[in-house]
Every structure is written in C-alpha cells, then in structure tokens.
Design a protein around this motif. Structure first.
Motif, short mmCIF file in Angstrom:
data_model
loop_
_atom_site.label_atom_id
_atom_site.label_comp_id
_atom_site.label_asym_id
_atom_site.label_seq_id
_atom_site.Cartn_x
_atom_site.Cartn_y
_atom_site.Cartn_z
N LEU A 219 0.82 -1.21 0.00
CA LEU A 219 0.00 0.00 0.00
C LEU A 219 0.86 1.26 0.00
CD1 LEU A 219 -2.75 -1.08 2.56
CD2 LEU A 219 -2.87 -1.10 0.06
N GLN A 220 2.16 1.09 -0.23
CA GLN A 220 3.11 2.21 -0.28
C GLN A 220 3.22 2.93 1.05
OE1 GLN A 220 5.05 2.72 -2.94
NE2 GLN A 220 4.04 0.98 -3.91
N GLY A 221 2.97 2.21 2.14
CA GLY A 221 3.10 2.78 3.47
C GLY A 221 4.19 2.07 4.25
N ILE A 222 4.45 2.57 5.46
CA ILE A 222 5.46 1.99 6.34
C ILE A 222 4.76 1.26 7.49
CG2 ILE A 222 7.44 2.47 7.81
CD1 ILE A 222 7.94 3.08 4.88
N ASN A 223 5.11 0.00 7.70
CA ASN A 223 4.53 -0.75 8.81
C ASN A 223 5.08 -0.23 10.14
OD1 ASN A 223 3.10 -2.52 7.13
ND2 ASN A 223 4.87 -3.87 6.93
N PRO A 224 4.24 -0.11 11.16
CA PRO A 224 4.76 0.22 12.49
C PRO A 224 5.55 -0.94 13.05
CG PRO A 224 2.43 -0.31 12.62
CD PRO A 224 2.77 -0.28 11.16
N ASP A 225 6.53 -0.66 13.91
CA ASP A 225 7.19 -1.78 14.59
C ASP A 225 6.29 -2.27 15.71
OD1 ASP A 225 7.51 -0.07 16.79
OD2 ASP A 225 9.51 0.53 16.21
N ARG A 226 6.75 -3.26 16.47
CA ARG A 226 5.84 -3.89 17.43
C ARG A 226 5.45 -2.98 18.57
NH1 ARG A 226 8.01 -10.16 17.86
NH2 ARG A 226 7.58 -10.69 15.68
N TYR A 301 11.41 11.04 15.56
CA TYR A 301 10.34 11.82 14.94
C TYR A 301 9.43 10.92 14.11
CZ TYR A 301 8.16 15.27 11.83
OH TYR A 301 7.26 16.03 11.12
N SER A 302 10.02 9.93 13.44
CA SER A 302 9.22 9.05 12.59
C SER A 302 8.20 8.26 13.40
CB SER A 302 10.13 8.09 11.81
OG SER A 302 10.90 7.30 12.70
N ARG A 303 8.50 7.96 14.66
CA ARG A 303 7.54 7.23 15.50
C ARG A 303 6.31 8.08 15.75
NH1 ARG A 303 9.61 3.66 20.31
NH2 ARG A 303 9.71 2.25 18.50
N MET A 690 18.09 5.57 11.01
CA MET A 690 17.29 5.91 9.84
C MET A 690 15.87 6.26 10.26
SD MET A 690 16.44 3.60 6.52
CE MET A 690 15.42 4.21 5.20
N GLN A 691 15.32 7.27 9.60
CA GLN A 691 13.93 7.63 9.83
C GLN A 691 13.19 7.62 8.49
OE1 GLN A 691 12.84 10.33 13.02
NE2 GLN A 691 14.85 11.26 12.85
N SER A 692 12.05 6.99 8.51
CA SER A 692 11.25 6.91 7.29
C SER A 692 9.79 7.01 7.68
CB SER A 692 11.53 5.58 6.56
OG SER A 692 10.84 5.51 5.34
#
Length: 693
Positions: A219-226, A301-303, A690-692
């Motif tokens: 979906l062109q998105g970033i999965n959250p981590d756990r 910041y990405s979180r 890295m931040q994405s």
C-alpha cells in the motif's frame, strides 16, 4: 527545555481545562426532574406555556413550595443541595434572586397547606393558590431524574474518558522518558538490563518487527514496529470501546428522548465527538517538529509521525460515528430543519474535509505526489479546523480547536525562529555526483545553533514556486569547507530531481542557491556508554553514522569503533572520499563492501566513447583505492547476520549497533541484533539512525 517544547507542554497541561463543561450532579437531576413534574401537574401561571417557563415557577410562591417539597421523592438527595440547584436555575434562567434559606422558609410556610392533587377530586390545575404534591408527580419527577441522568452522565463520562486518554498518553510519555533518559544519562543503567527475561522482552517487543518495518509495503506505506503497533492497538481498542460499547443504556419511558433511536443515537454521537475533541490536539502535536513528547521520550520523529497517521484514522472513525449517529437522531426526531442551520451544515463540511484528508493521505499519493499531497493537506486541514470550530462553537466545544490552532501556530513560529537563528537565507553550494545520484549541499554553519551526531534539518530551497516546501536531510560537518555543514541525499523525485537537473545543466554538476535551514532536530544516541560501537550503513545512509563515528574517535582514541559501508560500485564511493579520509591514522578502519565492483555508470556507453570512458573509470577507481589505502574494501554483498554475530563474539564487553541503510538492510540489522541478544552476557543495544515515514 527548548522553546517549542515548553509552549506545547503548557498547551497540553491546560488541555483538560480548555473546555469547562458543566458537571451535573444528582441534586441537579432531582431539581430539573421536579421542576418539569411540577410544570406538568399544575399551571400556576394560568396556561401550560407559561408554566413551563422558569420565570413563572421562580416567581410564584406556591410553585416554589411545590418544587422544594418534591425533593422528598429522592431520599438520596440532600434538601440543602436541592435548594442550591433551585437558586442557580432561577438566577440563570429567570434572573430571579432566591437564597437557600428563603426557599426553605417558603416551604415551611406552605407545607401545612400542601395539597395531594390525587386525593382532591375538586383540584383544578389552572392557577392553584396552594402548593401541590402527589404520587404521580413524584413518579414523573423520578422518571425525569433518570432521563436527565442518562443524558448528562453520558456527557460527563465522555469527558472523563477523553481525559483518561490524554492522561494515558502523558503517563506513557513519562515512563518512556524515564527509561530512555536513564539510558542516555547513566552508563551503569545503559549496561544493566541484561538476562533471559529482559532479552526476551526486547527481542519480541521493543526490537520486534511486523513484517518488513521500514520497507514500503504493497500500500506504499510503512509498517509500524511492534512497540508502535502495541500502542496503536491500545488507542484503537480504547476508542472503539468508548465510542460503541461502554456506558450506553436507554431508559424505557425516557422523557428527554422519547424513542430508543433518538436516545441511543445522541449517546453515540456525544461520546464520539467528545472523545475526538480530546484527541484532536494530540493529532497536531505528534507531527510537529518541536514536539515536546519527542524531547521527553527520546523517541524518533518518525515514530510520532506513525502515531499521527493512526490517530488520524481513529479520529476519522469517530467523526463517522458522530456524523451517522446525529443523522440517525435527526431522522428519529423528524428534525430535518437542522439541514437549514449553519452549525449542521458546517459539521457536514468538516466531515467531508476530514474524509478527503484521509483519502489523499494514502501511501501512494504521499510517495509519488508528495508536493501535491502537502499543498492539499494544508489547505484541507485549515478548512477542517475552520468548519469544525464553527460547528463545535454551537455546543461550547470550540476551545479544543483553538488548542489545535495554537499548537500549529506555535510550531510554525518556533520553526521560523530556528531559521533566523541559523542565519536566515544563505547561499549553499549544491553538487551532484551522477554515478550514485547523490546531492551534497554545503552551507555556512550557524554561529548560534550547533548540530550533534544524529541531527537533521529541514531545508527550504528559495525558488519562486518551491520556497514553501521543506525537506529533511541529515547533517554533518563539512570536510571541504571551514565553518560549514553538509547535507546529503539521494536523487529521487520532486525537489531532489529538480536540483539534480539544474546541476546537470550547469556543465560542472555544481550550482549555488539560496536556502533557509530549519534545524537542528533529532537526538544523539549514547554510543559512548558502550565498550564497542558498530555502524552498519549503506549508500547515503553513511552520513549520520559517520558523524557519530568521528565524534567517538575524537573523544577517545582507544575506543573500539567499527564502520561498515555497503555500496554498489566504486564510483559510489567518490562522493564520500573527503569524509573517509578523516579516519586515516586513527583506530577506526572503515570496511567497504562493493556489491558490483565491475559495474560503473559508464558501462552503458557505446560506439567510439566506450573504451575511452572505461579507461577514465579505471583511473578513477585506482585513484580512490590509492587515497583510501587504509580502508578495507571487499567485493560482494554485506552480510548483516555474519557481521552482527562476529562483532558480538569478538567483544569482551557491551556492544552498540547503529544502522542506516536501505530500508530492508536496516530491518535486517534490527532482526539480527534481536536474535543475537543471548550470545553475550553483556548488554547488546541497537539504535536505528534511519527515519522513514
């Protein structure tokens, strides 16, 4: 604490009191219930219409005595509290001044002559000259009591649930801050949390991933981590429970809402809109560059951008619940005249704006049409705030939207202050390295603001059509110019492609351009607390870890620092040669993995130029190898698992890994570290540089 953090902290601290709603008590419910029952039982002012008005009951001494006597229908209600409610109602609604003592004296005066209207067959309800009571009157008063209690307790509970949500966010923030600040301020604490149980928790929770975390999904998105997914799930579950399950109970015979549909629809509608009102300011705080939550928690910041996205989806769910619930009540009450009122139309407009915002914030649009997304996003958010504020004003909930505006304005002001402190518009040198499609932006450093390893800044390129955009770049000290800093990035689409095209058209791949720098942001990871530091990087991801490594080497010449860098070709090394040379004659010996050593950007050339350009590349390769003779260069792909295991095995103390590379590579480093925690009795730590989003 920085200015932006202080301002937003003040806003959040006052958020709970931003909208001072009236918290009704049982005394109020009893008083309003009796007032309506007395109105229904006797027309003390001659007509039912006049009897329903507060001006009648608050002026007529018999009506006042009947009202006060009705308190006996509620054994749990104190008479003095009941009388105080009468005083407030008459003062507010009829401008009639009574005191509690006067109400008590009036009741005593007419108590002996009070008439039970059910036992008096000659009773005429029109203009009675005596106080009244009766079983039906008390029963109706109790029904009104329960009806109003259901109506307004739902509002009270909604506020409490909203406050609980904000309080929980604050509690998590403080807990995360306590843990992460301890890690950054205490070497002993940083190396203390080891063992089977802590390692299990870290492996499957704090370091755990869901699929490919940073790698863009279908979906062109970033999965959250756990850990992000855990908090998102809790927020979503709590909001679902509050908005659809907890605290709803329709009372048969309700005198406020005559039908089940009208009552329950209003309960759902009120709950959803109050919940989202408390969550809305957080939606604006999370993506702010001066987000004080980031300062407290030391999270990336990405979180917070991830939390912003998912909280936006939760709020959109609540907006839909509110909209459909109020539409359902409109139908149940047959009040279609609402569509002609400003507050109703403005609510519909705000709902539509929010829906469009969610649709246009989809991953593919953000990724491939970022400039369009950004412009439309800002315009729609402004429209939403305006129409939602107008809609909420009719119900006295407008202060929450003022809080949203304040957060946004303060963040913008602080960003402008940062630009001024950096020096305002400055001339930057921008160089393109075509082989790797890398841009290096070098600009005179600020005399006031000092960047630290891990810092990034947002750059405004001052062109007529793009000056309003700002793009994030990692910063490190320039090795080619004194008192300057360098930003690097890979050429993609949008602004970076525009700059690359201008560099290509210049003839020497260099241009000068006016820019404004909004920074610095980001936090320095505490690698200095660990016995060994290992950086695993790839492509332009080396910029941040390089700054860390340089600082570590300069601060302690005996510290063990490793720097691994993965590139495709030798030509990809050329742009970073000046930086690598700073490690010459130090204990740090960078290791570079070249995955395609025989490939180069000129391999596609043809005809008469092919041999000539190939010779040039060969000379350039030899020159790079000569300059970097202290660097270990290996051919082939970098094996993350092998490096992590070997570095842990060769260490006699704690090890900190830092990663910044291709998204899949960073995920691999994180997984490998998580799976290797039990390989050492010492602390193994991981920092994601890295931040994405």
């Amino acid at each position: 604490m920085k200015l932006g953090h202080l301002l937003e902290a003040t806003l959040l601290a006052t958020l709970v009191s931003a909208d001072k709603w009236t918290r009704y008590t049982d005394d109020y419910y009893a008083a309003i219930g009796c007032k309506l029952a007395v109105d229904k039982s006797a027309d003390f002012c001659g007509t039912p219409e006049l009897a329903k008005k507060y001006k009648c009951i608050c002026k007529n001494k018999y009506a006042m005595a009947s009202w006060a006597y009705c308190a006996s229908a509620f054994p749990e209600v104190d008479q003095s509290g009941f009388n105080e409610q009468i005083v407030e109602m008459c003062q507010e609604n009829a401008n009639q001044t009574w005191t509690s003592d006067q109400i008590k004296a009036n009741l005593v005066k007419y108590n002996s002559t009070i008439v039970n209207i059910e036992s008096d067959s000659s009773f005429n309800k029109t203009s009675p000259q005596f106080a009244v009571t009766g079983k039906k009157l008390k029963k109706l008063a109790y029904t009104n009591f329960i009806s109003y209690k259901h109506r307004w307790d739902n509002v009270n509970n909604s506020h409490y649930m909203g406050i609980a949500f904000v309080s929980a966010v604050g509690a998590v923030t403080l807990l995360a801050g306590l843990i992460n600040w301890s890690l950054r301020l205490s070497r002993r604490y940083s190396n203390a949390v080891v063992g089977r149980v802590p390692n299990f928790f870290r492996k499957y929770f704090t370091l755990g991933l869901i699929g490919n975390h940073l790698h863009v999904n279908k979906l062109q998105g970033i999965n959250p981590d756990r850990i992000e997914a855990f908090f998102i799930f809790i927020m979503f579950l709590y909001s679902i429970l509050c908005c659809t399950i907890i605290g709803f109970n329709y009372y048969p015979g309700d005198t406020v809402f005559a039908t089940y549909q009208a009552g329950t629809s209003r309960y759902y509608g009120d709950r959803a809109c109050i919940m989202l009102s408390y969550q809305m300011p957080l939606l604006f705080i999370f993506p702010g560059r001066n987000n004080f939550f980031q300062y407290i928690t030391r999270w990336k910041y990405s979180r917070f951008v991830t939390f912003h996205k998912w909280l936006g989806r939760i709020i959109m769910m609540e907006i839909f619940i509110h909209a459909f619930a109020m539409a359902s009540q409109t139908y149940a009450l047959d009040k279609f005249t609402r569509f002609g009122t400003d507050w109703y139309r403005e609510g519909i407009t705000a709902c539509v704006c929010a829906a469009i915002i969610i649709v246009l914030a989809a991953g593919p649009i953000r990724r491939f049409y970022y400039e369009l997304f950004l412009a439309v996003h800002v315009v729609l958010v402004v429209m939403f705030l305006w129409t939602a504020w107008r809609h909420a004003y009719s119900q006295d909930y407008q202060d929450f939207y003022w809080a949203c505006c304040a957060v946004w304005i303060f963040d913008t002001v602080v960003r402008f202050v940062r630009i001024v402190l950096f020096g305002g518009p400055k001339t930057a040198e921008i160089e393109l390295f075509p082989g790797e499609d890398v841009l290096k932006i070098t600009v005179p450093a600020s005399k006031i603001l000092k960047g630290t390893p891990g810092s990034h800044a947002f750059i405004h390129f001052l062109t007529p059509l793009r000056f309003w955009q700002s793009h994030p770049f990692t910063v490190y000290p320039s090795e080619t110019q004194d008192s300057a800093v360098t930003f690097t990035c890979r050429v993609k689409k949008g602004m970076t492609k525009f700059l690359a095209d201008k560099c290509k058209s210049s003839g020497n791949n260099k241009i000068s351009m006016k820019i404004c720098v909004d920074g610095y942001y980001g936090e320095q990871s505490p690698y200095h607390f660990y016995d060994k530091t290992v950086f695993i990087t790839g492509g332009t991801g080396i910029a941040g870890p390089y700054f860390h490594a340089k600082k570590l080497v300069q601060s302690d010449s005996n510290r063990e620092v490793k720097l691994y860098w993965s590139v495709r070709t030798y030509e990809c090394i050329r742009w970073f040669v000046p930086e690598l040379l700073t490690f010459k004659d130090t204990q740090l010996k960078p290791v570079i993995f070249v995955s395609q050593p025989e490939n180069n950007s000129s391999s596609t050339s043809s005809d008469d130029n092919e041999k000539k350009e190939s010779d040039v590349d060969s000379v350039e390769k030899d020159d790079i190898l000569k300059q970097l003779d202290f660097v270990e260069i290996k051919h082939g792909r970098l094996s993350v698992a092998e490096i992590v295991n070997s570095e842990i095995a060769s260490s006699t103390g704690s090890v900190a890994f830092g990663a910044c590379a291709h998204t899949q590579g960073v995920d691999d480093v994180r997984r490998s570290v998580a799976n290797s925690l039990d390989l050492s009795t010492h602390k193994i730590e991981y920092f994601e540089e890295m931040q994405s989003w």
